[in-house]
Design an enzyme around this catalytic site. Structure first.
Site, PDB file in Angstrom:
ATOM      1  CG  HIS B  41      36.566  40.230  48.545  1.00 20.36           C
ATOM      2  ND1 HIS B  41      35.932  39.392  47.665  1.00 20.36           N
ATOM      3  CD2 HIS B  41      37.002  39.460  49.548  1.00 20.36           C
ATOM      4  CE1 HIS B  41      35.982  38.167  48.135  1.00 20.36           C
ATOM      5  NE2 HIS B  41      36.634  38.175  49.272  1.00 20.36           N
ATOM      6  CB  THR B  42      40.315  45.519  47.766  1.00 19.19           C
ATOM      7  OG1 THR B  42      41.121  45.046  48.841  1.00 19.19           O
ATOM      8  CG2 THR B  42      40.717  46.928  47.416  1.00 19.19           C
ATOM      9  CD  GLN B  43      33.988  45.119  46.233  1.00 15.53           C
ATOM     10  OE1 GLN B  43      33.838  45.342  45.039  1.00 15.53           O
ATOM     11  NE2 GLN B  43      34.026  43.902  46.722  1.00 15.53           N
TER      12      GLN B  43
END
Lengths: 250, 265
Positions: B41-43
């Protein structure tokens, strides 16, 4: 191994809510400031919502969760109305809110709820909840940023804690509406003075039991005509009013 | 010969003894588990845009953003449009991750086309676009896979102005002046002072001057900003996004600074 997640899905949006019940009325109030950290996001974001003609819900905590929760509660109440051709009773709404909150026990709505209104027996009621659904009926409750400032004041003024009645008298079980409104407004002006996340505006919802004598309320309303708005939908039932007042904006 | 049909057609691992019987026969474990690392996921945002500013004024709403997309502290892309029209009544401004913004725009374009093909005399207004975006952003944060943006939605429809915010947490609000990112610290106080209580009297020229002054202050103070910017106006007549313009900066005051920095005495 999966990387540990650094994204925090929660934040805290400040503000304070408060509700007090009387013999045949209920008052639910909240300030209208929404903040994050030291920034004021907006001066007007309502935290108090009319659910039915006898139920009002105040939500405080993480604003995005709060708005979503209110949206879902309203949706369930609409379905109930279509199914049963009547508004859901207050105690049933309270139980509904518990199950809805607990359903998200392991990814909670980070929201403190206070439900106020009129029970089926005509008494004023306040229900307060924690974020995962524990709830109880009370006479009064404050929640949110200034809970620690307001609740002790209410304990003293509503429950008469640390007060001794004059000899031969007892403390009243219920306060009259004008007294309750004064306490609510004083609570918020004081919280505004001492808490940076409280201020800008105050919305006070007043729910009056069916057939209640309106004399005391009309006197208050006459002094705040342009600030008071009636929200009642059904004829010949409970009546709901909202008063919008200013709080300091600094 | 590999006697295990489930391995046929898959990459072979010669280090594995397919005939071994001890301790028990096993399929060679040479197939990498796609999900071993978990779904990514976009962190954190990668290519980012800085502040977006917007105010209400007499004729509608006005929004401003610079043309920079940064890669960390590198001023990577210097000609990026961060203000976009959605339909005929709405402008969308984005700060945060620019690839997520690109994705959001593709969703909105699809949405607008879908609504257009209905041919039902209804068009999406700013309130509908904002509601769509807030549900999208909240749903993504609830999957712990956020779209890493702070978005401003401004518009004018049916004689009503609309200006609202939504971010990666799904937090929403509306106000007569809004600024995202660094602008919420530096520009928002300036905007409030100039606009609050004057929403219905501010002229287009005054509004533009206020925004340009705020952009200028941001350019002086925000290290991830640029002196190239665009301004969007949404009025009765629809959306108008300007060409890129340059801020008029002045650095002569630096001569007079004493106490820090390079100087001989």
């Amino acid at each position: 191994m999966a990387q540990t997640r650094s994204f925090n899905p929660y934040t805290e949006n400040g503000g304070t809510i408060l509700a007090i019940s009387g013999q045949d009325f209920s008052v639910i109030a909240g300030d209208t400031r929404q903040s994050e950290g030291y920034s004021i996001q907006t001066r007007y974001a309502p935290k108090v919502f009319r659910l039915t003609d006898r139920a009002v819900l105040a939500v405080n905590g993480f604003a995005a969760d709060g708005n979503m929760f209110v949206k879902k509660v309203k949706q369930r109440l609409e379905w109930y109305k279509h199914a049963h051709s009547k508004d859901m009773p207050l105690k049933a709404i309270a139980r509904l809110i518990q199950t809805m909150l607990y359903a998200k026990r392991f990814f909670p709505y980070y929201v403190y709820n206070i439900l106020g209104g009129i029970e089926e027996d005509g008494t004023g009621a306040v229900y307060s909840f924690d974020p995962v659904g524990s709830y109880e009926r009370e006479a009064c409750r404050a929640a949110g940023a200034a809970q620690s400032l307001v609740q002790p004041f209410l304990d003293n003024q509503i429950y008469f804690k640390n007060q001794v009645a004059a000899p031969g008298t007892t403390h009243p079980a219920h306060l009259p509406l004008p007294d309750v409104l004064s306490i609510v407004i004083d609570s918020f002006t004081s919280a505004t003075e001492r808490h940076i996340e409280v201020g800008d505006g105050l919305e006070v919802y007043i729910v009056l039991a069916k057939g209640r004598d309106l004399q005391d309320f009309e006197a208050i309303r006459a002094r705040n005509v342009h600030l008071t708005q009636e929200l009642t939908v059904t004829e010949d039932g409970e009546r709901i009013f909202v008063m919008r007042l200013d709080l300091k904006k600094d | 010969m590999d006697h295990f049909p489930t391995n046929w057609g898959r990459p072979r691992n010669d280090a594995f003894d397919a005939y071994g019987t001890y301790p028990i026969h096993q399929r060679p474990n040479n197939v990498k588990d796609t999900f071993a690392e978990g779904v990514q996921h976009t962190q954190q945002p990668i290519v980012t845009g800085t502040s977006v500013l917007a105010i209400k004024y007499k004729d509608g709403i006005m929004m401003a953003a610079d043309n920079l997309a940064s890669y960390g502290s590198l001023a990577r892309f210097r000609d990026v449009q961060r203000l976009h029209a959605v339909g005929n009544h709405t402008v969308l401004g984005a700060s945060g991750d620019m690839s997520d913004f690109q994705y959001i725009r593709s969703l909105l374009d699809d949405l607008v086309i879908e609504e257009f093909t209905e041919q039902d005399e209804h068009t999406l207004g700013p309130a509908e676009i904002h509601e769509y975006l807030s549900q999208l952003m909240y749903a993504r944060r609830s999957k712990l896979n956020p779209l890493w943006n702070s978005l401003l939605v401004g518009g004018y429809k049916d004689g009503k102005r609309f200006l609202a915010y939504v971010d990666l947490l799904g937090t929403t609000y509306s106000a007569s002046t809004i600024a995202t990112g660094y602008g919420s610290y530096i520009a928002q106080p300036l905007l409030r002072k100039a606009v609050e209580g004057r929403e219905d009297t501010l002229t287009e020229l005054e509004a533009q001057a206020i925004l340009e002054e705020s952009l200028l202050v941001l350019f002086y103070r925000d290290a991830r900003s640029l002196d190239k910017y665009q301004i969007a106006k949404v009025t009765e007549g629809g959306v108008a996004i300007s060409e890129s313009m340059a801020l008029k900066t002045s650095w002569s005051f630096a001569e007079g600074i004493r106490g820090y920095g390079a100087q001989t005495q």
